[in-house]
Design an enzyme around this catalytic site. Structure first.
Site, PDB file in Angstrom:
ATOM      1  N   LYS A 148     -10.706  -4.316  -2.458  1.00 37.88           N
ATOM      2  CA  LYS A 148     -11.306  -3.320  -2.895  1.00 37.88           C
ATOM      3  C   LYS A 148     -10.869  -1.479  -3.596  1.00 37.88           C
ATOM      4  O   LYS A 148     -11.339  -0.496  -4.522  1.00 37.88           O
ATOM      5  CB  LYS A 148     -11.619  -2.277  -1.378  1.00 37.88           C
ATOM      6  N   LYS A 159       0.824  -1.287  -0.072  1.00 41.30           N
ATOM      7  CA  LYS A 159      -0.035   0.074  -0.162  1.00 41.30           C
ATOM      8  C   LYS A 159       0.330   1.738   0.149  1.00 41.30           C
ATOM      9  O   LYS A 159       0.405   2.522  -0.492  1.00 41.30           O
ATOM     10  CB  LYS A 159      -0.434   0.019   0.946  1.00 41.30           C
ATOM     11  N   LYS A 194      -4.590 -10.234  -5.159  1.00 38.26           N
ATOM     12  CA  LYS A 194      -6.156 -10.563  -4.547  1.00 38.26           C
ATOM     13  C   LYS A 194      -6.871  -9.576  -5.073  1.00 38.26           C
ATOM     14  O   LYS A 194      -6.933  -8.662  -5.740  1.00 38.26           O
ATOM     15  CB  LYS A 194      -5.664 -10.030  -2.969  1.00 38.26           C
TER      16      LYS A 194
END
Ligand code: AQP
Length: 325
Positions: free
Chosen positions: A197, A112, A194
């Protein structure tokens, strides 16, 4: 005395079927056997920039999703993380226990933070410490999460063990509950990643609020491998991923799934998978619409009060142990 579970999701956008299959489905299944605490982790959400009005709305929307999935407020405590200030307080204490080196090894920060520690927020770096505080405040026995959270859970245990060793037995050591199937649902566009969102490609995720047409189109466009058989095969992650979604929603065994699609092609399989997902989402989405904001608030407010009682007890013990009370 029932054992306790704690888990949460971030109000960072629309939940996808991976969040449901990897986490929420198990929250619902476990809520009879355990005393359950399900949190909307809005303090985690702000580790990346959020639009304030959007975050406020997403917080209530996420509660609606918990309820529609089957989390029952008469059996489980549903609450908003920021309603219990002890989460932030214990985070400070635990950040004095956690080591920089441990946090630097967390793969989610690397993903991230896009590998740019210089520009990444400190909150993004210490995210796993807040998660440890969430869990340890409730003297949690079990934490049902997807595979991506396993590393954070291990860190949580390490922090708790170190605190107990240095200041006396204070925290229970939690165990992860990672489901045998569905713990890591992959992107429909890239089976190496994966489902997420925050994926920039909208075709990668099946959202829980997607309409039937959108679901069908996304599944039809899903990447497949070069083979022709419908089978679980580690060397063909794309078809294995789609088949896992089918397996969990139909509650069939692996063998039954493979047998069911024997001799059929990818086209047939995708049509049946799309129908299965749409049939699952239809009643789910009807339930989402049943809960208005007032009903949601009337559940979250007492949930927060109940959670706070327990959190305050634990934090009191922590302060006594540390000698700052
Ligand atoms: N792809 C997935 N397969 C199975 N489980 C998953 N979870 C997330 N993605 C998958 C599990 O869902 C729970 C709630 O997730 P979260 O809101 O904490 O967000 P996250 O883990 O950071 O995952 P997302 O959905 O990809 O969100 P963004 O893009 O905001 O980071 C967790 O138990 C998680 O393991």
């Amino acid at each position: 005395m029932k054992k306790r579970i704690f888990s949460g999701a971030q109000p960072t956008g629309q939940l996808h079927i991976g969040n449901y299959l990897g986490a929420l489905k198990n929250w619902v299944a476990l809520q009879d056997e355990y005393e359950a605490f399900y949190c909307i982790v809005n303090l985690h959400a702000i580790t990346l920039p959020q639009d304030p009005a959007g975050l406020r709305k997403a917080t209530l929307d996420l509660a609606r999703i918990y309820l529609a999935a089957g989390v029952d407020p008469s059996r489980s405590t549903i609450f908003i993380q920021s309603d219990v200030p002890e989460h932030a307080e214990l985070t400070w204490v635990l950040s004095c226990i956690a080591r920089m080196g441990e946090l630097e090894r967390m793969t989610q920060f690397k993903d991230k933070g896009k590998g740019n520690a210089e520009r990444a927020g400190v909150g993004l770096f210490t995210y796993p410490v807040l998660m440890a505080a969430d869990i340890l405040l409730y003297q949690t026995d079990l934490v049902p999460v997807g595979q991506d959270q396993k590393q954070h859970l291990e860190l949580c245990r390490d922090i708790a063990e170190r605190f107990n060793r240095d200041y006396g037995e204070t925290f229970k050591l939690p165990d992860p509950y990672i489901p045998p199937v569905g713990a890591s649902i992959k992107s429909l566009q890239d089976p190496e990643k994966k489902m997420s969102k925050s994926d920039e490609n909208p075709n990668g995720s099946i959202l829980l609020l997607d309409d039937a047409d959108t679901v069908t189109k996304k599944i039809k466009r899903a990447v497949t491998d070069s083979g022709t058989t419908i089978d679980f095969d580690e060397t063909r992650p794309a078809i294995s991923n789609l088949l896992s979604i089918y397996q969990i929603l139909t509650e069939k065994t692996r063998h039954e799934c493979v047998e069911h699609f024997q001799g059929k092609g990818y086209g047939h399989f995708k049509t049946e998978l799309a129908e299965t997902v749409v049939e699952f989402l239809r009643p789910f989405q009807e339930r989402v619409r049943e809960f208005d904001d007032e009903t949601i608030k009337s559940i979250l407010q007492p949930g927060g009060e109940r959670a706070r009682e327990i959190a305050a007890d634990t934090l009191g013990d922590v302060y006594v142990a540390l000698g700052i009370e």
